[in-house]
Design a protein around this motif. Structure first.
Motif, PDB file in Angstrom:
ATOM      1  N   ALA A   1       0.822  -1.212   0.000  1.00  0.00           N
ATOM      2  CA  ALA A   1       0.000   0.000   0.000  1.00  0.00           C
ATOM      3  C   ALA A   1       0.851   1.256   0.000  1.00  0.00           C
ATOM      4  N   ASP A   2       1.948   1.258   0.759  1.00  0.00           N
ATOM      5  CA  ASP A   2       2.789   2.446   0.836  1.00  0.00           C
ATOM      6  C   ASP A   2       3.437   2.745  -0.510  1.00  0.00           C
ATOM      7  N   SER A   3       3.927   1.706  -1.195  1.00  0.00           N
ATOM      8  CA  SER A   3       4.540   1.895  -2.518  1.00  0.00           C
ATOM      9  C   SER A   3       3.527   2.426  -3.523  1.00  0.00           C
ATOM     10  N   LEU A   4       2.317   1.894  -3.451  1.00  0.00           N
ATOM     11  CA  LEU A   4       1.288   2.339  -4.384  1.00  0.00           C
ATOM     12  C   LEU A   4       0.909   3.792  -4.146  1.00  0.00           C
ATOM     13  N   SER A   5       0.850   4.205  -2.888  1.00  0.00           N
ATOM     14  CA  SER A   5       0.486   5.593  -2.596  1.00  0.00           C
ATOM     15  C   SER A   5       1.539   6.555  -3.122  1.00  0.00           C
ATOM     16  N   LYS A   6       2.825   6.163  -3.064  1.00  0.00           N
ATOM     17  CA  LYS A   6       3.889   7.009  -3.598  1.00  0.00           C
ATOM     18  C   LYS A   6       3.853   7.069  -5.114  1.00  0.00           C
ATOM     19  N   ALA A   7       3.260   6.068  -5.741  1.00  0.00           N
ATOM     20  CA  ALA A   7       3.221   6.013  -7.201  1.00  0.00           C
ATOM     21  C   ALA A   7       2.159   6.939  -7.788  1.00  0.00           C
ATOM     22  N   PHE A   8       1.159   7.304  -6.998  1.00  0.00           N
ATOM     23  CA  PHE A   8       0.077   8.152  -7.490  1.00  0.00           C
ATOM     24  C   PHE A   8       0.424   9.632  -7.323  1.00  0.00           C
ATOM     25  N   SER A   9       0.050  10.455  -8.308  1.00  0.00           N
ATOM     26  CA  SER A   9       0.161  11.906  -8.216  1.00  0.00           C
ATOM     27  C   SER A   9      -1.101  12.521  -8.819  1.00  0.00           C
ATOM     28  N   TRP A  10      -1.354  13.774  -8.497  1.00  0.00           N
ATOM     29  CA  TRP A  10      -2.575  14.405  -8.978  1.00  0.00           C
ATOM     30  C   TRP A  10      -2.319  15.889  -9.236  1.00  0.00           C
ATOM     31  N   ASN A  11      -3.211  16.527  -9.978  1.00  0.00           N
ATOM     32  CA  ASN A  11      -3.133  17.968 -10.200  1.00  0.00           C
ATOM     33  C   ASN A  11      -4.531  18.522 -10.423  1.00  0.00           C
ATOM     34  N   LEU A  12      -4.710  19.772 -10.065  1.00  0.00           N
ATOM     35  CA  LEU A  12      -5.988  20.456 -10.227  1.00  0.00           C
ATOM     36  C   LEU A  12      -5.710  21.901 -10.616  1.00  0.00           C
ATOM     37  N   HIS A  13      -6.342  22.360 -11.701  1.00  0.00           N
ATOM     38  CA  HIS A  13      -6.168  23.732 -12.186  1.00  0.00           C
ATOM     39  C   HIS A  13      -7.538  24.370 -12.415  1.00  0.00           C
ATOM     40  N   LEU A  14      -7.712  25.570 -11.869  1.00  0.00           N
ATOM     41  CA  LEU A  14      -8.957  26.310 -12.013  1.00  0.00           C
ATOM     42  C   LEU A  14      -8.642  27.715 -12.509  1.00  0.00           C
ATOM     43  N   SER A  15      -9.417  28.194 -13.486  1.00  0.00           N
ATOM     44  CA  SER A  15      -9.222  29.534 -14.040  1.00  0.00           C
ATOM     45  C   SER A  15     -10.558  30.234 -14.208  1.00  0.00           C
ATOM     46  N   LEU A  16     -10.594  31.504 -13.826  1.00  0.00           N
ATOM     47  CA  LEU A  16     -11.741  32.376 -14.061  1.00  0.00           C
ATOM     48  C   LEU A  16     -11.257  33.587 -14.849  1.00  0.00           C
ATOM     49  N   GLU A  17     -12.030  33.986 -15.860  1.00  0.00           N
ATOM     50  CA  GLU A  17     -11.587  35.061 -16.742  1.00  0.00           C
ATOM     51  C   GLU A  17     -12.716  36.039 -17.048  1.00  0.00           C
ATOM     52  N   GLY A  18     -12.328  37.295 -17.168  1.00  0.00           N
ATOM     53  CA  GLY A  18     -13.216  38.317 -17.684  1.00  0.00           C
ATOM     54  C   GLY A  18     -12.600  38.902 -18.938  1.00  0.00           C
ATOM     55  N   ILE A  19     -13.370  38.960 -20.029  1.00  0.00           N
ATOM     56  CA  ILE A  19     -12.862  39.418 -21.334  1.00  0.00           C
ATOM     57  C   ILE A  19     -13.759  40.530 -21.829  1.00  0.00           C
ATOM     58  N   ASP A  20     -13.169  41.698 -22.131  1.00  0.00           N
ATOM     59  CA  ASP A  20     -13.948  42.867 -22.543  1.00  0.00           C
ATOM     60  C   ASP A  20     -13.414  43.392 -23.871  1.00  0.00           C
ATOM     61  N   ASN A  21     -14.278  43.406 -24.882  1.00  0.00           N
ATOM     62  CA  ASN A  21     -13.934  44.050 -26.146  1.00  0.00           C
ATOM     63  C   ASN A  21     -14.334  45.522 -26.029  1.00  0.00           C
ATOM     64  N   PHE A  22     -13.346  46.378 -25.753  1.00  0.00           N
ATOM     65  CA  PHE A  22     -13.625  47.789 -25.482  1.00  0.00           C
ATOM     66  C   PHE A  22     -14.150  48.529 -26.713  1.00  0.00           C
ATOM     67  N   SER A  23     -13.586  48.213 -27.866  1.00  0.00           N
ATOM     68  CA  SER A  23     -13.988  48.927 -29.082  1.00  0.00           C
ATOM     69  C   SER A  23     -13.618  48.109 -30.308  1.00  0.00           C
ATOM     70  N   GLY A  24     -14.258  48.428 -31.447  1.00  0.00           N
ATOM     71  CA  GLY A  24     -13.957  47.764 -32.706  1.00  0.00           C
ATOM     72  C   GLY A  24     -14.533  46.368 -32.779  1.00  0.00           C
ATOM     73  N   GLY A  25     -14.044  45.588 -33.734  1.00  0.00           N
ATOM     74  CA  GLY A  25     -14.547  44.242 -33.933  1.00  0.00           C
ATOM     75  C   GLY A  25     -15.987  44.245 -34.389  1.00  0.00           C
ATOM     76  N   ILE A  26     -16.763  43.269 -33.946  1.00  0.00           N
ATOM     77  CA  ILE A  26     -18.183  43.191 -34.289  1.00  0.00           C
ATOM     78  C   ILE A  26     -18.995  44.133 -33.421  1.00  0.00           C
ATOM     79  N   ALA A  27     -18.725  44.116 -32.116  1.00  0.00           N
ATOM     80  CA  ALA A  27     -19.465  44.960 -31.180  1.00  0.00           C
ATOM     81  C   ALA A  27     -18.723  44.997 -29.858  1.00  0.00           C
ATOM     82  N   SER A  28     -18.936  46.065 -29.083  1.00  0.00           N
ATOM     83  CA  SER A  28     -18.378  46.139 -27.735  1.00  0.00           C
ATOM     84  C   SER A  28     -19.167  45.221 -26.815  1.00  0.00           C
ATOM     85  N   GLY A  29     -18.490  44.637 -25.841  1.00  0.00           N
ATOM     86  CA  GLY A  29     -19.176  43.753 -24.914  1.00  0.00           C
ATOM     87  C   GLY A  29     -18.201  42.935 -24.107  1.00  0.00           C
ATOM     88  N   ALA A  30     -18.672  42.410 -22.991  1.00  0.00           N
ATOM     89  CA  ALA A  30     -17.829  41.630 -22.080  1.00  0.00           C
ATOM     90  C   ALA A  30     -18.449  40.273 -21.817  1.00  0.00           C
TER      91      ALA A  30
END
Length: 380
Positions: free
Chosen positions: A40-69
């Motif tokens: 059991a101890d060897s198996l626990s050392k063999a496992f690894s994990w990762n977790l990534h979380l991202s939150l984003e705000g994107i605002d088109n200030f001007s130009g393009g198709i239309a302004s908006g966030a």
């Protein structure tokens, strides 16, 4: 027309390799269930994990198709099992990863082709990776559900930039929507061999990464080849990559997954340290001149700086340019200029502010000014 059995032979090989990988995963699960308490101890050392979380705000200030966030949210969770640490055999590694995306579709405001945000993708929750990797001396083999762009046509120095083209050249991503690249992955087999500063890689993947388990033997295939050279130059280190890809697709799927077409690419990176500051630069070129391709040429370049402020060693700053030439458009190209600052707030927590000026989005719309703020948290 070629014999259909020959045309799909590569696809059958991909499926057989991936079925073998899945069989190995089944054997792993069975072995773990029967493991004794002493293991059991060897198996626990063999496992690894990762977790990534991202939150984003994107605002088109001007130009393009239309302004908006809009807002985006992305989460990835992964697990790995190292056979050497478990005391089984050396060089083996099982990898699995899940991906969830809630996308606000900023392109509906910006109107660009390349994509101002690399985390943009279809709203989805899916199994993203499930493969086995075996390393023997200088050779490495992977088989299973893989995102090919993790290994092919990638530029490490460009990793902190948000525009999609820096992470995956648009000559591939736009011309072949079904390619194996974030946020999609496909069943495939790939291998690499390294010696004396050189690395050669080759891989074959199914042609529909959007639906990787939907009749994979009859949805085309994509072949990748790449050669890398690493070495020292002056006070720094360089990496040069040259590669090519070939997409083969059945006529009934070409409109959604990409035509029968091909392309080549080359990237160069140079990293050096001066006065305690870590510098990195990159240059990228891609060509897919086949007349069926709406985007025949791409060029990108950038400069990144780290460790420039002793009080904030985890911060980084960068500037870059990405230009994509487009056929049959009012203007002949879309050009994106990007600048960012990434601040490490606390350990594993980063806040990145990003400003992009897009000249002629999709070579059609007025110049757009886009601001992005991203909060990223990573655990392992």
């Amino acid at each position: 027309m070629n014999n259909p059995y020959k045309r799909h032979r590569a696809r059958r090989l991909v499926c057989l390799g991936c079925l073998g990988c899945l069989g190995c995963l089944g054997m792993l699960a069975s072995t773990c269930l029967s493991a004794s308490t002493a293991d059991a101890d060897s198996l626990s050392k063999a496992f690894s994990w990762n977790l990534h979380l991202s939150l984003e705000g994107i605002d088109n200030f001007s130009g393009g198709i239309a302004s908006g966030a809009v807002g985006n949210a992305t989460g990835k969770a992964g697990f790995a099992f190292n056979t050497g640490r478990a005391g089984w055999w050396n060089g083996g590694r099982f990898v699995t990863e899940f991906l969830a995306i809630q996308n606000g579709n900023p392109e509906n405001y910006v109107g660009d082709t390349q994509g101002v945000n690399a985390f943009t993708g279809l709203n989805r929750g899916a199994l993203y990776k499930l493969y086995y990797r075996q390393t023997i001396d200088n050779a490495t083999l992977r088989a299973g559900l893989i995102s090919a762009n993790d290994y092919f046509d990638s530029t490490g120095v460009a990793g902190d930039f948000l525009n999609v083209s820096y992470g995956f050249g648009s000559a591939m991503g736009v011309n072949v929507p079904g390619a194996s690249s974030y946020p999609f992955s496909s069943l495939g087999v790939m291998g690499s061999y390294s010696a004396d500063g050189w690395t050669g890689m080759a891989g074959v993947f199914e042609g529909d990464a959007i639906h990787p388990f939907m009749d994979p033997a009859h949805r085309g295939n994509m072949i990748w080849l790449e050669a890398n050279r690493n070495g020292s130059l002056g006070d720094g280190k360089y990496t040069v990559k040259v590669g090519g890809w070939r997409n083969r697709q059945l006529p009934q799927y070409q409109a959604t997954l990409g035509n029968d077409t091909s392309g080549v690419y080359t990237t160069g990176e140079y990293r050096w340290t001066q006065d305690g500051m870590d510098w990195g630069s990159f240059l990228e070129f891609e060509a897919a001149p086949n007349p069926v391709n709406v985007l025949p040429w791409y060029m990108g370049a950038g400069l990144r700086l780290r460790h420039f402020w002793m009080a904030r060693p985890g911060d980084s700053v960068g500037i870059g340019m990405a230009r994509a030439w487009l056929r049959d458009a009012p203007y002949n190209a879309e050009t994106d200029f990007e600048g960012y600052y990434s601040a490490r707030l606390i350990h594993r927590v980063y806040l990145q502010t990003d400003l992009q000026y897009v000249v002629h989005p999709s070579a059609t719309y007025p110049d757009a000014l886009v601001g992005i703020m991203r909060l990223h948290v990573g655990f392992s």
